[in-house]
Design a protein around this motif. Structure first.
Motif, PDB file in Angstrom:
ATOM      1  N   GLU A 170       0.809  -1.217   0.000  1.00  0.00           N
ATOM      2  CA  GLU A 170       0.000   0.000   0.000  1.00  0.00           C
ATOM      3  C   GLU A 170       0.844   1.269   0.000  1.00  0.00           C
ATOM      4  O   GLU A 170       0.346   2.350  -0.294  1.00  0.00           O
ATOM      5  CB  GLU A 170      -0.932   0.023   1.225  1.00  0.00           C
ATOM      6  CG  GLU A 170      -2.006  -1.054   1.213  1.00  0.00           C
ATOM      7  CD  GLU A 170      -1.532  -2.380   1.768  1.00  0.00           C
ATOM      8  OE1 GLU A 170      -2.372  -3.268   1.987  1.00  0.00           O
ATOM      9  OE2 GLU A 170      -0.309  -2.561   1.971  1.00  0.00           O
ATOM     10  N   ILE A 196      -3.937  -9.629   7.523  1.00  0.00           N
ATOM     11  CA  ILE A 196      -5.138  -8.846   7.230  1.00  0.00           C
ATOM     12  C   ILE A 196      -6.066  -9.595   6.273  1.00  0.00           C
ATOM     13  O   ILE A 196      -7.280  -9.372   6.259  1.00  0.00           O
ATOM     14  CB  ILE A 196      -4.758  -7.451   6.663  1.00  0.00           C
ATOM     15  CG1 ILE A 196      -5.976  -6.525   6.632  1.00  0.00           C
ATOM     16  CG2 ILE A 196      -4.102  -7.569   5.306  1.00  0.00           C
ATOM     17  CD1 ILE A 196      -5.635  -5.082   6.250  1.00  0.00           C
ATOM     18  N   TRP A 429      -0.369  -7.620   5.338  1.00  0.00           N
ATOM     19  CA  TRP A 429       0.230  -6.311   5.618  1.00  0.00           C
ATOM     20  C   TRP A 429       1.661  -6.509   6.121  1.00  0.00           C
ATOM     21  O   TRP A 429       1.887  -7.049   7.179  1.00  0.00           O
ATOM     22  CB  TRP A 429      -0.663  -5.603   6.635  1.00  0.00           C
ATOM     23  CG  TRP A 429      -0.144  -4.358   7.255  1.00  0.00           C
ATOM     24  CD1 TRP A 429       0.924  -3.606   6.889  1.00  0.00           C
ATOM     25  CD2 TRP A 429      -0.721  -3.681   8.389  1.00  0.00           C
ATOM     26  NE1 TRP A 429       1.059  -2.513   7.718  1.00  0.00           N
ATOM     27  CE2 TRP A 429       0.069  -2.540   8.636  1.00  0.00           C
ATOM     28  CE3 TRP A 429      -1.824  -3.959   9.202  1.00  0.00           C
ATOM     29  CZ2 TRP A 429      -0.224  -1.666   9.687  1.00  0.00           C
ATOM     30  CZ3 TRP A 429      -2.110  -3.082  10.239  1.00  0.00           C
ATOM     31  CH2 TRP A 429      -1.327  -1.947  10.471  1.00  0.00           C
ATOM     32  N   ILE A 431       4.741  -5.332   7.897  1.00  0.00           N
ATOM     33  CA  ILE A 431       4.895  -4.346   8.962  1.00  0.00           C
ATOM     34  C   ILE A 431       6.359  -4.053   9.291  1.00  0.00           C
ATOM     35  O   ILE A 431       6.679  -3.052   9.923  1.00  0.00           O
ATOM     36  CB  ILE A 431       4.138  -4.812  10.230  1.00  0.00           C
ATOM     37  CG1 ILE A 431       3.994  -3.662  11.236  1.00  0.00           C
ATOM     38  CG2 ILE A 431       4.820  -6.011  10.871  1.00  0.00           C
ATOM     39  CD1 ILE A 431       3.164  -2.508  10.732  1.00  0.00           C
ATOM     40  N   ALA A 508       1.355   1.196  12.044  1.00  0.00           N
ATOM     41  CA  ALA A 508       0.936   0.439  13.233  1.00  0.00           C
ATOM     42  C   ALA A 508       0.509   1.408  14.333  1.00  0.00           C
ATOM     43  O   ALA A 508      -0.510   1.203  15.005  1.00  0.00           O
ATOM     44  CB  ALA A 508       2.077  -0.452  13.718  1.00  0.00           C
ATOM     45  N   SER A 511      -2.936   2.937  13.793  1.00  0.00           N
ATOM     46  CA  SER A 511      -4.059   2.009  13.656  1.00  0.00           C
ATOM     47  C   SER A 511      -4.889   1.885  14.928  1.00  0.00           C
ATOM     48  O   SER A 511      -5.893   1.183  14.938  1.00  0.00           O
ATOM     49  CB  SER A 511      -3.555   0.626  13.230  1.00  0.00           C
ATOM     50  OG  SER A 511      -3.040   0.657  11.928  1.00  0.00           O
ATOM     51  N   HIS A 551      -3.895   3.750   6.055  1.00  0.00           N
ATOM     52  CA  HIS A 551      -4.344   3.955   7.432  1.00  0.00           C
ATOM     53  C   HIS A 551      -5.797   3.532   7.648  1.00  0.00           C
ATOM     54  O   HIS A 551      -6.118   2.830   8.613  1.00  0.00           O
ATOM     55  CB  HIS A 551      -4.156   5.423   7.811  1.00  0.00           C
ATOM     56  CG  HIS A 551      -4.978   5.845   8.973  1.00  0.00           C
ATOM     57  ND1 HIS A 551      -4.843   5.285  10.237  1.00  0.00           N
ATOM     58  CD2 HIS A 551      -5.981   6.756   9.077  1.00  0.00           C
ATOM     59  CE1 HIS A 551      -5.715   5.840  11.054  1.00  0.00           C
ATOM     60  NE2 HIS A 551      -6.415   6.724  10.382  1.00  0.00           N
ATOM     61  N   TYR A 554      -6.080  -0.285   7.616  1.00  0.00           N
ATOM     62  CA  TYR A 554      -5.401  -0.910   8.743  1.00  0.00           C
ATOM     63  C   TYR A 554      -6.153  -0.675  10.062  1.00  0.00           C
ATOM     64  O   TYR A 554      -6.258  -1.578  10.902  1.00  0.00           O
ATOM     65  CB  TYR A 554      -3.983  -0.357   8.882  1.00  0.00           C
ATOM     66  CG  TYR A 554      -3.082  -0.599   7.692  1.00  0.00           C
ATOM     67  CD1 TYR A 554      -3.246  -1.706   6.866  1.00  0.00           C
ATOM     68  CD2 TYR A 554      -2.039   0.280   7.395  1.00  0.00           C
ATOM     69  CE1 TYR A 554      -2.416  -1.927   5.784  1.00  0.00           C
ATOM     70  CE2 TYR A 554      -1.195   0.066   6.316  1.00  0.00           C
ATOM     71  CZ  TYR A 554      -1.390  -1.030   5.517  1.00  0.00           C
ATOM     72  OH  TYR A 554      -0.557  -1.249   4.453  1.00  0.00           O
ATOM     73  N   TRP A 558      -7.484  -3.595  12.685  1.00  0.00           N
ATOM     74  CA  TRP A 558      -7.131  -3.717  14.104  1.00  0.00           C
ATOM     75  C   TRP A 558      -8.364  -3.627  14.997  1.00  0.00           C
ATOM     76  O   TRP A 558      -8.463  -4.312  16.008  1.00  0.00           O
ATOM     77  CB  TRP A 558      -6.106  -2.641  14.484  1.00  0.00           C
ATOM     78  CG  TRP A 558      -4.695  -3.057  14.185  1.00  0.00           C
ATOM     79  CD1 TRP A 558      -4.293  -3.892  13.187  1.00  0.00           C
ATOM     80  CD2 TRP A 558      -3.513  -2.666  14.890  1.00  0.00           C
ATOM     81  NE1 TRP A 558      -2.928  -4.048  13.206  1.00  0.00           N
ATOM     82  CE2 TRP A 558      -2.422  -3.305  14.241  1.00  0.00           C
ATOM     83  CE3 TRP A 558      -3.260  -1.846  15.973  1.00  0.00           C
ATOM     84  CZ2 TRP A 558      -1.100  -3.134  14.675  1.00  0.00           C
ATOM     85  CZ3 TRP A 558      -1.941  -1.670  16.393  1.00  0.00           C
ATOM     86  CH2 TRP A 558      -0.885  -2.310  15.760  1.00  0.00           C
TER      87      TRP A 558
END
Length: 892
Positions: A170, A196, A429, A431, A508, A511, A551, A554, A558
């Protein structure tokens, strides 16, 4: 009260009072209905805020101030997205350290936000780079890990050579790094991922439950890329199974060749000795291309025959196996069946390499007996077939297109040739970041125990305080070179172990920050569960559309994980989303020349890639015919930033707020204009002068005296305008139509001037008056109602001015603490309305009629109009429609 609008003195005065009294502080224990208004929290940069940033902060502030006045308990916090690439890259440019630059930038942002009067509750401020925040980011990582949603895997990663780190899919835009604009490369590295994809269906389905712009929903749906089809098993002549995914199993009989991704694991085995050199060279070239380049529909199709063949499982035909860069391992199975008769990309490939083309789906728009000749009459066929009937398809010849896909899928399943499958474009995703400035991943690697989670009691894993933090460029994080950080003890066996040295990407941290605001000082948990249930989901979330598939996606993921783990009772974090339009500045450029060095991080489109923005003094020194003027996004690299500091100093913060709200609809792009700022300042100055001139006539007890009072026609008209404006501004703020709300306030101000001027025998400064009456004494009650109403309506928009006027009216406290004015529908209702009369779509007359007049009478008056009769020429209308309260449409 003098007649000079001294905005600097007024704004400084009220900003100090607001700060000293902590008036914007939110109290959790409150029986009022809640309203949680939130802006995307920013990553602070050295340039500070521009007026472009204010395009979302100011409207959100208006909405929150309005809700407070409407009786809501409002939570309106702000914090800082301080970890991640933007902050670290900025520090590297300045040859400083993010631990020094970030606090400096935060102080600037905070000062500027206060300068423009944003009503943030600063007692809830959070900073994602603070250990008391990222402790809980690490806790959330471990929550995902313990639920099987975080894993480590060796994978080809998007490597940015300039930022020297890995990027999530992304974060790659048109094959370039989202931050520095460098072309990405592929690099095999052990990476941490969040699963995800486990939530793909829910991420699509739950979009129907939230009030978001349809464009953002569509972007997320397309990014997730859910499709239904069939997995079909082909076999090579050597017996190797090659599974393909297709959304059109009804075209299987037209599959005349297969294509594997160059990275497919079977390529090495299937390639014949004669084709090995060609295949190896092609695979090497493909590895250097970005995913965007490989999938471009405009790129010429390339490929290499492997020398191997597969058997079409439905027709039994032998089909050649090729490799081509337009097939990706990241989507489907990394292998496709190619149907050139019904796919434009496959058709171009087949034509180029002389591969057989077999149509199997009739064009439903073609004649029933039409059979295309692919070599001579291709124009009669369609690449992307609607569900036409099948032919050339064995036992399915003649099958109806409406059910063919389902029928073939069922048959494939029953005969063991394939099965129904749901597929997604979405990938897990990534990270991991090989950078210093981020939350350390709370994992320990032990030779005996393997991967071990850091115990909760040992969180946070603190980012070591080091001076040399720049990326190594080797693919390892700078943390890997700090022995005192790396070397540790395994919490399971007590033996020697090593810490994970990757840090988490900044997304992260963003999120879950909206959850931290409900209890930012809580030391025992990431957030208070009861307060999260009370305040969330966020009622209004405001920010840029550029984060649609980062964002925003994500944070939704979460939130769903936290819901499933029992921490929150909701599944979506943001009930309503609004995206502001961009602010553009007219900017001089010159053509790029050989040897130019340019920072491309803010170049948003291909048109600007060959242009260099100029400083004003550079533009003045250049011949006019060498300058290219463009309206482009405000940014530091474009050298066109207008700061709120400059505008507040010249025109006042309230003028800036007014202009940003009035200049265009909220979601539209804006071409910045200082002339517009000056117009906003004149509007507020005129209001100030009116109050200065009429302050002595204000009657604090107007509510009692106006009830049952005999009013002149002029006074009734003024009262009507007051209540109409309350109604209009209320509706417009609810709908985020701030430009028309400000316009309504301008109209009310004009009416007050005209009314006051007419009564005092003075010509109106505004122009033509809608209030016609004989000179008389001004009605203090009507005036007082209008003045107080105008101040309260202005309060969310121009809070400094409103509070100063409120105090000058003899009121105590601030407008922030007052109730929003209510309108009386009977008073607001017009006595006389204007009806537009159209003949054949063109306006031919306007009728002034009583508001309660029925449709039949309006129709009679319209037909009797002399102006209308000219166009009827004695004929009876073919059609006549009366739209109550608005128009009459006549067709002749």
């Amino acid at each position: 009260m003098n007649d000079r609008y001294d905005f600097q003195e007024i704004e400084q005065k009220w900003q100090k009072r607001w700060k000293d009294s902590e008036i914007f502080r939110t109290v959790d224990e409150n029986d009022k209905p809640k309203f949680y208004g939130l802006d995307f929290f920013p990553y602070p940069s050295g340039a500070g805020l521009s007026v472009g940033h204010c395009r979302n902060y100011i409207p959100t502030d208006v909405a929150c101030r309005y809700r407070r006045m409407k009786g809501f308990n409002v939570l309106h916090p702000m914090g800082w997205d301080a970890f991640g690439l933007p902050a670290e890259n900025e520090a590297i440019k300045r040859k400083s350290h993010p631990k020094k630059t970030v606090p400096e930038y935060i102080a600037t942002y905070k000062r500027q936000m206060d300068l423009i009067g944003i009503s943030y509750d600063w007692t809830r401020e959070v900073n994602s780079s603070s250990p008391d925040y990222y402790k809980w980011t690490q806790w959330l990582f471990l929550l995902l890990y313990k639920r099987g949603l975080a894993y480590r895997s060796l994978a080809p990663a998007n490597w940015c050579p300039n930022c020297a780190t890995v990027l999530a899919n992304e974060e790659v835009k048109d094959g370039r790094c989202w931050r520095c604009d460098s072309f990405i490369e592929k690099k095999d590295l052990p990476q941490w991922f969040f699963k995800i994809t486990e939530y793909a269906d829910r991420l699509i389905d739950d979009l129907d439950t939230i009030d978001w712009p349809e464009s953002i929903k569509l972007m997320q749906k397309n990014w997730i890329g859910r499709s239904e089809g069939a997995e079909v098993t082909f076999k090579s002549e050597q017996g190797d199974e090659i599974v393909v995914y297709t959304t059109r199993p009804d075209t299987l009989w037209g599959a005349t060749f297969m294509v594997l991704a160059p990275e497919h694991p079977l390529v090495e085995k299937l390639t014949s000795p004669e084709m090995k050199a060609d295949v190896d060279e092609y695979r090497k070239l493909a590895s250097r291309e970005s995913a965007i380049e490989r999938q471009s529909t405009e790129k010429e199709k390339t490929g290499v025959f492997t020398g191997a063949y597969a058997i079409n499982p439905v027709s039994g035909d032998k089909v050649p196996i090729w490799i081509a860069d337009y097939v990706m391992m990241g989507y489907g199975t990394g292998a496709i069946m190619a149907v050139p008769a019904h796919d434009e990309r496959d058709f171009a490939f087949a034509r180029k390499f002389g591969i057989k083309i077999t149509p199997v789906i009739k064009n439903p728009n073609a004649p029933a007996d039409f059979v295309p000749d692919v070599n001579e009459d291709w124009g009669g066929f369609t690449f992307h077939p609607e569900y036409g009937d099948m032919f050339n398809s064995g036992e399915f010849t003649g099958a109806k297109g409406a059910t063919a896909k389902q029928d073939v899928t069922k048959w494939l399943t029953e005969t063991g040739r394939g099965k129904f499958t749901v597929n997604f474009k979405l990938r897990d995703w990534l990270i991991s970041r090989q950078r210093y400035w981020g939350a350390p991943i709370p994992i320990i690697h032990c030779d005996k125990c393997g991967i071990v989670a850091v115990p909760d009691k040992d969180l946070p894993v603190v980012l070591p305080d080091v001076e040399q933090y720049e990326p190594s460029g080797s693919g390892e994080s700078p943390l890997a070179s700090i022995p005192e950080f790396v070397n540790t003890t395994c919490p399971t066996c007590g033996g020697p172990a090593k810490r994970e040295t990757d840090t988490m990407g900044g997304f992260a941290c963003s999120s879950w920050y909206f959850l931290r605001f409900v209890s930012p000082l809580l030391e025992t948990a990431a957030f208070d569960k009861e307060l999260a249930a009370k305040w969330l989901p966020v009622d209004l979330y405001v920010g840029g559309a550029e984060h649609a598939v980062m964002h925003l996606l994500y944070a939704r993921f979460w939130t769903k994980v936290l819901h499933d783990a029992g921490y929150v009772p909701f599944v979506e974090p943001f009930a309503r989303l609004m995206n502001q339009g961009m602010v553009l500045a007219r900017t001089p450029h010159r053509k790029m020349e050989s040897g130019d060095q340019v920072d491309n991080e803010d170049q948003d489109d291909d048109d600007s890639r060959d242009l260099i923005p100029l400083f004003p003094e550079e533009a003045e020194a250049m011949p006019a015919d060498k300058i290219v003027w463009r309206f482009v996004k405000m940014s530091k690299s474009k050298r066109n930033v207008v700061t709120p500091d400059a505008m507040a100093a010249k025109f006042g913060a309230d003028s800036l707020r007014t202009y940003e709200l009035f200049v265009a609809p909220f979601e539209d792009a804006v071409q910045w204009s200082e002339d517009g700022m000056n117009g906003a300042f004149r509007f507020l100055s005129r209001i100030w002068r009116f109050f200065a001139a009429n302050l002595g006539a204000h009657d604090a007890g107007w509510r009692e005296s106006i009830t049952g009072a005999e009013l002149s026609d002029a006074d009734k008209t003024m009262r009507r305008k007051t209540h109409q404006t309350i109604e209009k501004v209320t509706a417009d703020i609810e709908r985020f139509h701030f430009n028309t709300a400000v316009s309504a306030l301008m109209e009310m101000s004009n009416s007050m001037h005209e009314w006051q001027a007419a009564i005092s025998h003075q010509p109106s400064a505004i122009g033509s008056s809608a209030i016609n009456h004989q000179p008389s004494t001004i009605n203090h009650s009507v005036l007082s109602e209008a003045m107080e109403s105008l101040v309260l309506l202005l309060a969310p928009i121009t809070p400094h001015l409103a509070d100063e006027l409120w105090e000058n009216l003899g009121k105590t406290g601030t407008t922030f603490e007052q109730s929003w004015p209510e309108f009386d529908a009977d008073i607001a209702k017009a006595d006389i309305i204007t009806i537009v009369v159209q003949v054949n779509g063109k306006v031919r007359d306007r009728l002034e009629v009583s508001a309660g007049m029925g449709s039949a009478e309006i129709e009679r008056l319209a037909l009797a109009s002399e102006k209308v009769q000219e166009f009827l020429t004695g004929k009876a209308p073919k059609k006549l429609v009366v739209v109550p309260g608005k128009l009459v449409s006549i067709v002749v």
